[in-house]
Design an enzyme around this catalytic site. Structure first.
Site, PDB file in Angstrom:
ATOM      1  N   GLU A   1       0.812  -1.226   0.000  1.00  0.00           N
ATOM      2  CA  GLU A   1       0.000   0.000   0.000  1.00  0.00           C
ATOM      3  C   GLU A   1       0.847   1.279   0.000  1.00  0.00           C
ATOM      4  OE1 GLU A   1      -4.168  -1.434   2.030  1.00  0.00           O
ATOM      5  OE2 GLU A   1      -2.678  -0.540   3.353  1.00  0.00           O
TER       6      GLU A   1
ATOM      7  N   GLU B   1      -7.117  -7.325  -1.242  1.00  0.00           N
ATOM      8  CA  GLU B   1      -7.817  -7.179   0.035  1.00  0.00           C
ATOM      9  C   GLU B   1      -9.251  -6.727  -0.196  1.00  0.00           C
ATOM     10  OE1 GLU B   1      -5.876  -4.844   3.022  1.00  0.00           O
ATOM     11  OE2 GLU B   1      -3.917  -5.833   2.758  1.00  0.00           O
TER      12      GLU B   1
END
Length: 845
Positions: A182, A251
């Site tokens: 991320e 995710e």
């Protein structure tokens, strides 16, 4: 379609673990991951090995496979494996190789997210804190010191996997790896150093020659051959940064984590299924649920800060390892429906056309004739009827229907065929009692202030806590001694002295002359706080002892490694009669890292420092308690209920259960409800429960940590509480429910390879969780228009008089049963044109 990567691995036969394992090529193209030369539609789920115990792993993996998963995904937690630079630990919950091998034995693949930054609501984002102290280091940027450490640890993990033949290129289960995590969310804050760092990380990872693709999640500028992927509640509109890369979702947030002092979030399964189906509808081919099993933040592993010990995440398998129904079952049905579409999906790109406002159809039609279709209604409120291929289909609002043959609906995300199972905590009493008597407790009073004189140190001014403690303990003492004569302005008549403190987090207890005078805490949204403590000063010597504490270190954000804790200052005396203030900040403060009880090793329960006379101290701050207990009978998961306690830490047989904090209660005026409308875009504040209650009340104690008798419980209570109120409970299945309407598709378990020609009926399936159990009692049965939800069903204005007899005959005394939801089977409830439903509540035993 783009061609295969030149780095594809050829077929090999390798000897591994004294047996021959067939290696396969793992590659990708613009449509999918290509395993053994075949494009695949894949379903994955996250299970973090240290958030459960090795004895739990096989069952968690089996339930994942039974739920339709192809891949288990896990992070690798650097701080656990290298707590001291160069000293590694891969034992017990940290046995990564064992976990990966268990995944392989179950016949599943594995996605290894090395990071090594993981975020994950984990302490310090998974970094060992010693990194912070290396000279010249800057984390997660183009810094030579950091890159050397990152490469060294990545090489360590890759080397271990290769040594054990765990990559698919060696015949193992690992088909994907991830580097970084991320970073694209915050890379702009690192300026011109960000892109060179990402390019270096990609090159470094691929140079490891694992023979499997690497991904970078949330990294739109990930260089080739990295696959950039999406994280979020919805990723159907995500597009990879190259047409030669497939659309992966690393995710899909199945729920959300909980934080002390907040209500607990949950996410309806209809919305999770909608998000997943929309992703597959829009050319997605690999999806991962984060989390599929969340587990527990044992010991001091939770980060945030203020993340609870529970990391349940409202996931399909709950914190204790039990199936969360209907979430697990409804998603299992989704996965089977998607697999029925696989051949058509991987052969082409979907063709999407509009069927009206907020309505669309996507068709996958292969040259060989396979056809699959997705019908979507993404309106937040309005149900719709659409026409496709000459047939009419009803689409509830915010739902997707799946048609594996472009004709028959086998699944709709808003129509839940799966059973609902209510779990509950059952307090242990009588012969199974784990509540100990008053006489069996012993205790140790933690000294207030400086008690480890050989480790205390004096410095002018206020020190920053994390740099001072190096996270060896949650606690840091700031102590000051003040001598006052009778004429001192602080004692002058008319003065109402307050000690004012400004803290940068996370919590603080203020003691004046040995007594707790006040406390303060931050929150997950704002670590900082201020407090004013009334002072009762006396002529002579006065001591001010401030105990600062952390509640897990920050794990997310640019430069999170530089976030601070402790007393930032100023520390002042206010309220003097002349209106002035006295700044204590620059004084010579005495400091101590940690508590005396920690140095004595009280957490393992074997120290000789415990007292048992004259009387058990209750509601006293900074008190250690110890007792013994017997394990609850049976095999059900075990929890401790800390009702009556304030805040602290707990250990069972030396194992850290984690932080407990029942005194931290969620606001009572929050937007909480037991049910939540799944229609419309989800956020972590949309569906909440537990307003006005402690954020967490029960705390998981793994069965493998318990003996039948003679178990030791140690508790460090910080605020003050009554340890005799501590109790144990088991996590049990209560009520089993099902509700199916006559317009539902038949359960996926009843579809087979002949689904193209089969005519099936809506069917309610009931099954006890254990093969040794049978359906013993029916609590509620209604066929008509019943109202409410599981545990609260009521009859509507119409119902069949025959239904209960039919269900009793079909189900009672059996482990599982199926009932056709038709008027012919259940009797006519005379509801007119109302869509009829069958609702059942039953108990197994």
């Amino acid at each position: 379609m783009a061609g295969s990567r030149t780095a594809a691995v050829v077929f090999l036969l390798l000897a591994a673990s004294a047996s021959l394992c067939t290696a396969v090529s793992v590659d990708y193209d613009g449509r999918a991951l290509v395993i053994d030369g075949k494009r695949r539609v894949l379903v994955s789920g996250s299970i973090h090995y240290p958030r459960s115990t090795p004895d739990m792993w096989p069952d968690l993996i089996k339930k994942s496979k039974d739920g339709g998963l192809d891949i288990i995904e896990t992070y690798v937690f650097w701080d656990m494996h290298e707590p001291v630079r160069g000293q590694y630990d891969f034992t017990e919950r940290k046995d990564l190789v064992k976990f990966v091998k268990l995944v392989a034995e179950a016949g599943l693949y594995l996605h290894l997210r090395i990071g090594p930054y993981v975020c994950a609501e984990w302490n310090y984002g998974g970094f060992p804190l010693w990194l912070h102290f290396l000279p010249g280091i800057q984390l997660r940027t183009d810094n030579d010191v950091y890159k050397a450490e990152m490469q060294r640890f990545t090489a360590k993990i890759v080397g271990m996997m290769k040594q054990n033949n765990l990559y698919a290129s060696q015949g193992g289960p690992i088909v994907l790896s991830q580097i970084e995590n991320e970073y694209g969310n915050i890379d702009w804050q690192y300026g011109s150093s960000a892109k060179p760092y990402i390019d270096w990380a990609a090159q470094m990872a691929t140079s490891m020659n694992t023979g499997v693709p690497w991904v970078m999640c949330q990294q739109n500028n990930a260089p080739d051959p990295m696959i950039n992927t999406c994280n979020g509640f919805y990723c159907d509109q995500f597009t990879p940064n190259s047409p030669s890369k497939p659309k992966f979702w690393t995710e899909l947030w199945s729920g959300w984590f909980s934080a002390w002092g907040n209500p607990v979030p949950y996410r309806p399964v209809e919305d999770v299924a909608f998000a997943a189906a929309r992703f597959y509808q829009n050319n997605g081919t690999l999806l991962n649920y984060y989390m599929y099993h969340g587990g527990t933040n044992f010991a001091r592993t939770s980060g945030g800060p203020f993340i609870t010990t529970s990391y349940d995440y409202d996931s399909p398998i709950d914190e204790y390892g039990l199936l969360r129904q209907p979430k697990w079952g409804h998603l299992k049905d989704l996965h089977k429906a998607i697999k029925l579409c696989e051949e058509a999906m991987v052969s082409t790109v979907g063709n999407t056309t509009s069927l009206g406002q907020n309505l669309e159809v996507t068709v996958y039609k292969a040259e060989s004739g396979e056809c699959a279709a997705f019908l979507a209604n993404f309106d937040w409120q309005l149900d719709a009827t659409v026409t496709f291929n000459g047939n009419s289909y009803d689409l509830p609002a915010w739902s997707v229907s799946i048609l594996p043959d472009c004709k028959n609906v086998v699944y709709n995300t808003a129509k839940v065929n799966a059973i609902t199972a209510l779990t509950k905590f059952v307090p242990q009493s009588g012969s199974n009692s784990s509540v100990v008597s008053l006489s069996s407790w012993s205790w140790f009073k933690e000294p207030v202030g400086i008690s480890l004189n050989n480790e205390a140190f004096v410095l002018p001014g206020l020190v920053e806590q994390i740099n001072t403690t190096a996270d060896k303990s949650d606690f840091l003492w700031y102590s000051l001694s003040i001598d006052l004569n009778a004429n001192d302005p602080l004692l002058k008549e008319g003065s109402q002295i307050l000690l004012h403190l400004d803290s940068v987090g996370h919590g603080l207890y203020a003691f004046v002359n040995g007594d707790l005078a006040g406390s303060g805490k931050g929150s997950s949204s704002n670590n900082k706080f201020s407090m004013d403590v009334p002072m009762n000063l006396e002529p002579g010597n006065n001591t001010i002892d401030l105990l600062c504490l952390t509640v897990g270190l920050s794990n997310y954000g640019a430069f999170f490694d530089t976030y601070t804790a402790g007393i930032g200052g100023p520390v002042q005396f206010k309220g003097l009669a002349n209106g002035s203030t006295i700044d204590l900040s620059p004084q010579q403060w005495t400091y101590q890292v940690g508590l005396k009880g920690e140095q004595l090793g009280l957490s393992n329960g074997v120290s000789g420092q415990w007292d048992s006379q004259p009387a058990l101290p209750k509601n006293t701050p900074l008190t250690w308690y110890k007792t013994t207990f017997s394990a609850p009978a049976g095999n059900s998961p075990v929890a401790i209920d800390f009702t009556g306690m304030g805040k602290g830490h707990a250990w069972v047989n030396g194992h850290g259960i984690g932080r407990y904090w029942p005194a931290n209660v969620a606001p009572s005026n929050g937007n909480c409800a037991d049910t939540c409308n799944y229609r419309g875009s989800y956020s972590n504040n949309k569906c909440l429960k537990g307003c006005g209650k402690p954020t967490q009340q029960q705390y998981h104690v793994p069965r493998s940590w318990l003996k039948p008798t003679g178990n030791t419980l140690v508790v460090l209570e910080e605020i003050g509480g009554d340890p005799t109120m501590i109790s144990f409970a088991t996590r049990e299945l209560g009520l089993l429910c099902g509700k199916v309407s006559e317009n539902y598709p038949a359960p996926l378990d009843l579809w087979d390879s002949n689904y193209l020609t089969r005519v099936t009926k809506p069917t309610l399936l009931l099954e006890c969780p254990s093969p040794s159990q049978v359906i013993k009692r029916l609590q509620f049965v209604s066929f008509g228009n019943p109202h409410g939800g599981c545990g609260g069903y009521t009859h509507g204005r119409c119902r069949s008089n025959r239904a209960r007899r039919v269900i009793h005959r079909a189900c009672t005394g059996k482990t599982k049963c199926s009932i056709d939801v038709t008027v012919e089977n259940l009797g006519d409830p005379n509801c007119g044109n109302v869509t009829k439903s069958l609702a059942v509540e039953a108990f197994c035993g």
